[in-house]
Design an enzyme around this catalytic site. Structure first.
Site, PDB file in Angstrom:
ATOM      1  N   SER A   1       0.820  -1.216   0.000  1.00 33.15           N
ATOM      2  CA  SER A   1       0.000   0.000   0.000  1.00 33.15           C
ATOM      3  C   SER A   1       0.850   1.261   0.000  1.00 33.15           C
ATOM      4  O   SER A   1       0.365   2.353  -0.327  1.00 33.15           O
ATOM      5  CB  SER A   1      -0.913   0.011   1.231  1.00 33.15           C
ATOM      6  OG  SER A   1      -0.152  -0.015   2.422  1.00 33.15           O
ATOM      7  N   LYS A   2       2.113   1.131   0.356  1.00 32.37           N
ATOM      8  CA  LYS A   2       2.991   2.298   0.448  1.00 32.37           C
ATOM      9  C   LYS A   2       3.323   2.902  -0.914  1.00 32.37           C
ATOM     10  O   LYS A   2       3.779   4.047  -0.988  1.00 32.37           O
ATOM     11  CB  LYS A   2       4.269   1.944   1.203  1.00 32.37           C
ATOM     12  CG  LYS A   2       4.044   1.515   2.644  1.00 32.37           C
ATOM     13  CD  LYS A   2       3.385   2.605   3.484  1.00 32.37           C
ATOM     14  CE  LYS A   2       3.308   2.204   4.950  1.00 32.37           C
ATOM     15  NZ  LYS A   2       2.709   3.268   5.792  1.00 32.37           N
ATOM     16  N   ASP A   3       3.073   2.154  -1.993  1.00 34.50           N
ATOM     17  CA  ASP A   3       3.228   2.739  -3.327  1.00 34.50           C
ATOM     18  C   ASP A   3       2.370   3.988  -3.467  1.00 34.50           C
ATOM     19  O   ASP A   3       2.759   4.968  -4.119  1.00 34.50           O
ATOM     20  CB  ASP A   3       2.786   1.745  -4.406  1.00 34.50           C
ATOM     21  CG  ASP A   3       3.797   0.656  -4.667  1.00 34.50           C
ATOM     22  OD1 ASP A   3       4.837   0.616  -3.977  1.00 34.50           O
ATOM     23  OD2 ASP A   3       3.550  -0.166  -5.572  1.00 34.50           O
TER      24      ASP A   3
END
Length: 346
Positions: free
Chosen positions: A47-49
């Site tokens: 999710s850090k993208d």
């Protein structure tokens, strides 16, 4: 003449629009309907993208990032990987201060993307000069032209998920979501999604997952930052020994704490029953579902969305390693049965 080719301009175009997948076997005994937002389908496998791309785009629009800039960040691994990936495409140098609690797999991945990595001791206070928070600040002061993302105290962390993950979940559930259950570390993911969902329907219940050894649950319930709550734990990217301003506690209804051991086994169970190879924090969310069900949180009409933040490949030397599990005292009598599945041909 250039022919029309249906291709993405770069890997960054694949960020977002991750699938919502129904959970079946792992939740068969629980009340309600359960769906996982599987963030490992992002190109950087987490999710850090979303926050890496969003924050860097905003910095470019404001002229904060320019050609030749160096991006600095604190990370337990996933944010660092995403920032390194975006930096490659956009032409920036990447310097990361990483917690020693991060798996060797994550650290090796960061280096493979060309990031300069500083591994900092995990079990020190946030204001200790050796902590990854303080090391990142020092590097930012020392490296001319650098930009410090500072995800724990950057409101854009929340905005990224408000702009993308929240709307995606609302559309994928046709507005029928009743509960969101997500781990809270920096708090950006749960806060951004919760803000969007509650604007659509204030009745949606938002439940944060915290770790034993973290201060978040007690702070949410009492407003007190209690250092007595802090002690070492193993789950990466979950809980905190400080209060991140990227957590909007007002949009979170409650927190529930989970243990290292139960979360590790829940992740392994998820892989073997649903075929979803997810990370340690995904196991934490699954363990939280079991505990919440025991508390009577859900009923047969509940539509519960959980966030699976990253991919299991980043934990091969940890929760998916029998040796690591044994070293932590996490393996039980079933382990011998599992290891017997491996047959060596001579």
């Amino acid at each position: 003449m250039e022919q029309k080719i249906n291709a993405y301009h770069s890997i960054l175009d694949l960020i977002g629009n991750t699938p919502l997948i129904r959970l079946n076997k792992t939740t068969a005994k629980l009340s309600g309907n359960f769906y996982a937002k599987v963030e490992a389908f992002n190109p950087g496998h987490s999710s850090k993208d979303r926050i890496a791309s969003y924050i860097i785009d905003q910095a470019e629009k404001k002229g904060i990032l320019t050609k030749g800039s160096t991006i600095i960040e604190t990370t337990s691994g996933n944010t660092g990987f995403s920032i390194a990936m975006v930096s490659i495409i956009k032409g920036y140098e990447c310097v990361l201060a990483v917690s020693s609690k991060s798996s060797k797999d994550k650290i090796d991945m960061l280096r493979s993307l060309g990031a300069k990595v500083y591994v900092c001791p995990a079990h020190v206070s946030a204001d200790d000069p050796r902590s990854y928070y303080q090391v990142a600040k020092r590097l930012h002061e020392e490296i001319k032209g650098s930009v410090y993302i500072n995800q724990y105290f950057n409101k854009l962390n929340i905005d990224a998920h408000y702009a993308s993950t929240g709307p995606e979940i609302w559309e994928q559930t046709n507005g029928n979501i009743t509960h969101l259950v997500a781990c809270s570390g920096t708090g950006g993911t749960i806060s951004g999604i919760a803000k969007y969902l509650k604007e659509k329907n204030s009745a949606v219940q938002v439940i944060g997952v915290d770790a034993f050894g973290s201060v978040l649950q007690k702070y949410h319930e009492t407003g007190e930052f209690d250092t007595n709550e802090i002690y070492p734990y193993r789950i990466e990217g979950l809980g905190k020994n400080l209060i991140p301003s990227a957590t909007d506690f007002d949009v979170i209804d409650k927190f529930i704490k989970v243990s290292d051991e139960e979360s590790a086994h829940a992740a392994r169970e998820l892989a073997k029953t649903e075929g979803i190879f997810a990370g340690y924090t995904s196991g934490a969310v699954m363990q939280a579902l079991k505990q919440l069900d025991e508390l009577g949180t859900f009923d047969k009409d509940s539509n519960v969305v959980v966030i699976f933040p990253d991919h299991g490949s980043r934990y091969m030397s940890k929760i998916y390693s029998d040796k690591w599990m044994e070293d932590q005292g996490f393996l039980n009598a079933n382990v011998e049965e599992e290891t017997q599945k491996i047959q060596f041909v001579k």
